[in-house]
Design a protein around this motif. Structure first.
Motif, short mmCIF file in Angstrom:
data_model
loop_
_atom_site.label_atom_id
_atom_site.label_comp_id
_atom_site.label_asym_id
_atom_site.label_seq_id
_atom_site.Cartn_x
_atom_site.Cartn_y
_atom_site.Cartn_z
N MET A 64 10.85 -9.28 -64.64
CA MET A 64 10.62 -7.84 -64.55
C MET A 64 11.38 -7.14 -65.67
O MET A 64 12.36 -7.64 -66.21
CB MET A 64 11.14 -7.29 -63.21
N THR A 106 10.96 -7.90 -69.55
CA THR A 106 10.23 -9.05 -69.00
C THR A 106 10.16 -10.17 -70.03
O THR A 106 9.81 -9.94 -71.19
CB THR A 106 8.81 -8.63 -68.60
N PRO A 119 14.68 -4.56 -60.54
CA PRO A 119 13.60 -3.87 -61.26
C PRO A 119 14.00 -2.46 -61.64
O PRO A 119 14.76 -1.78 -60.94
CB PRO A 119 12.44 -3.87 -60.26
N ASP A 140 16.89 -13.29 -57.65
CA ASP A 140 15.85 -12.26 -57.56
C ASP A 140 15.27 -11.98 -58.95
O ASP A 140 16.00 -11.68 -59.90
CB ASP A 140 16.42 -10.96 -56.97
N HIS A 141 13.93 -12.08 -59.05
CA HIS A 141 13.18 -11.74 -60.26
C HIS A 141 13.64 -12.53 -61.48
O HIS A 141 13.57 -12.03 -62.61
CB HIS A 141 13.26 -10.23 -60.53
#
Length: 417
Positions: A64, A106, A119, A140-141
Motif C-alpha cells: 500500500m 506501493t 495505509p 500488515d500490508h
C-alpha cells in the motif's frame, strides 16, 4: 487400414472412426522445440520445465501507499515523526526508529526497523508528523520475500500453454525467452475448376470458395500459423506444382475437395504420387471420404497431409475430428479435444446405421441441464447449419435414433453461455 484404397482402387467397407483417428494421430508428433522471445511464444507450449531463478517478491515490500512503522511502537492518536521516504525502485532514505515512521509507496522496499505498513487512508500527516488512526499488527500490508514463489520452486511444467499469466510469470522471473514447441505452419489449399474467389464473377456451374477461408480460420483458432494458397484448378501439372510448392513452408498441409470417387478427382492421383497418402472411407457422417499421409519433396522432412472432403460441412466436421487434434499434438498439447458436455435431446435425432453421426445443435440451459436441438436441415452442403451451432452432437455408430429426452454427447464449438 482395411478401408483404405491404393491408387485407382475402391474401398469395400468403412473404417471405424475411432481406429482411423487413432491411426492418424499416432503418426503425428510434437514439433521440435525452439527458443522464442516471450511475446513470440504467446500461445505456444513449453517444451521444458521452468524453476524459479529467484524468490518473488525478491524483497519485503509495501502492498500500500502509507507509512512504514514498527508495529509494537505505535500508539493510535500519538504523532510519529516522519523520518524519510521509501519510493519504489530505490532504498529508503531513513530507518524506522521508535517514535518515527517512513512514508512509503506501493512496491517500495520495507525500510530497516519496520515490520508493518499503515495505509495512507488511516493516517494524517501535518508539519512533519503523522498521526495514525489504527494500531497495526506485524506484517500488515507487507508483501514478504518469496510470498509468491521461492527460489528453486517448480513454476511451470513442460506442456503448459503460455498465455498471459504464464508469460507474466516468466517475465517476473527474468526470462526474456522460452523454449517451446512452435505453432505449426499450416497451408490450406482448395482445388476445383468450379471454385472462384469471393468477389469475382461466377460462370455457369461455378461457386465461391468458402472452404479455404473457413479452414484457414479454424486452423488459426486452433493455434496454427496458417496460410491460404490460391485456388488450384483440376489440372494434374498445376496440382503437383501447388503441392510441391507448399511443402517447404508447411508443417502440415490441408486440402479441400478431390478425395472422393469422382471421375475428375485428380487430387487423389497426385497426392498418391507425391507420398504415402491413403484414401479411406471412414464410418462417419458427414465426412466419409478422407485422405491422410505424408508428402515428400527434395531433402525436406515429409509433411503430413490431410485431404478433406469438398462439401463445406463435411470439411468443417473433418477438421474438428482429425485436423484440430493433430495441430494440438504438433503444439505439444495433451488436451487434443474440444470440451464435451452431456445434453438432453429436445427432439428425436435420426442417424444412418454403422456411422458415427455429427449433428449441428444449439444448446440451451434449463432445469439444471443442457438441452440440445438441431440447427435445422443437416445436409453436408448446408454451411448455415454450422453458423448457428453451439456444438456437434455425436450419435454412436450403433445407434440409428436418439429419442427425445435421452442424453447425447456434444462437442462444444463455442461457449453456449
Amino acid at each position: 487400414m482395411s478401408a483404405t484404397t491404393g491408387h485407382g482402387g475402391e474401398a469395400t467397407d468403412l473404417a471405424p472412426l475411432d481406429s482411423y483417428r487413432s491411426h492418424v494421430l499416432a503418426r503425428i508428433a510434437p514439433l521440435e522445440p525452439l527458443e522464442l522471445a516471450l511475446l513470440e511464444a504467446h500461445g505456444c507450449v513449453l517444451a521444458e520445465d521452468v524453476a524459479a531463478r529467484a524468490s518473488i517478491p525478491r524483497f519485503d515490500n509495501s502492498a500500500m501507499d502509507g507509512y512504514a512503522v514498527a508495529a509494537a511502537a505505535v500508539e493510535p492518536g500519538t504523532p510519529l515523526e516522519v523520518l524519510g521516504e521509501a519510493a519504489a525502485g530505490a532504498p529508503a532514505d531513513a530507518e524506522v526508529t521508535p517514535g518515527g515512521a517512513v512514508r512509503i509507496m506501493t512496491g517500495a522496499l520495507i525500510p530497516a526497523g519496520a515490520d508493518a505498513v499503515v495505509p495512507v487512508e488511516e493516517a494524517e500527516e501535518e508539519h512533519g508528523k503523522v498521526t495514525l488512526r489504527v494500531a497495526p499488527a506485524p506484517g500488515d500490508h507487507v508483501r514478504r520475500a518469496g510470498e509468491d514463489v521461492r527460489e528453486g520452486d517448480s513454476v511451470l511444467g513442460a506442456g503448459t500453454r503460455l498465455q498471459a499469466a504464464e508469460l507474466g510469470m516468466l517475465a517476473s522471473l527474468g526470462h526474456n525467452r522460452a523454449v517451446v514447441h512452435p505453432k505449426p505452419r499450416l497451408v490450406v489449399l482448395s482445388t476445383g475448376d468450379e471454385l472462384v474467389d469471393p468477389g469475382g464473377p461466377l460462370g455457369p456451374g461455378q461457386l465461391y470458395d468458402s472452404n479455404s477461408f473457413m479452414l484457414t480460420a479454424l486452423a488459426r483458432e486452433a493455434g496454427a500459423a496458417c496460410y491460404r494458397q490460391p485456388i488450384v484448378p483440376d489440372d494434374r501439372e498445376q496440382l503437383q506444382e501447388a503441392f510441391e510448392g507448399a511443402l517447404p513452408r508447411a508443417d502440415v498441409l490441408v486440402t479441400s475437395g478431390g478425395v472422393s470417387a469422382g471421375r475428375y478427382d485428380l487430387v487423389k492421383e497426385v497426392l498418391a504420387e507425391l507420398g504415402d497418402v491413403e484414401f479411406t472411407r471412414v464410418a462417419m457422417k458427414p465426412g466419409m471420404p478422407q485422405a491422410f499421409g505424408f508428402l515428400a519433396s527434395g531433402a525436406a522432412d515429409p509433411v503430413p497431409c490431410f485431404g478433406l472432403p469438398g462439401n463445406p460441412v463435411s470439411a468443417y466436421v473433418s477438421f474438428e475430428v482429425f485436423v484440430r487434434p493433430a495441430i494440438r499434438r504438433m503444439q505439444g498439447r495433451s488436451d487434443l479435444n474440444r470440451p464435451r458436455i452431456a445434453a438432453i435431446a429436445d427432439e428425436a435425432f435420426d442417424a444412418p446405421p454403422g456411422k458415427v453421426t455429427f449433428l449441428r445443435v444449439m444448446l440451451e440451459r434449463g432445469d439444471g441441464a443442457w438441452h440440445a436441438r438441431t440447427t435445422g436441415a443437416q445436409g453436408s452442403g448446408l454451411l448455415h447449419s454450422v453458423v448457428n451451432a453451439h456444438g456437434l452432437a455425436e450419435i454412436p455408430a450403433e445407434r440409428t435414433r436418439v429419442e427425445r429426452g435421452e442424453q447425447v454427447l456434444v462437442h462444444l464449438l463455442v461457449d453456449p453461455a
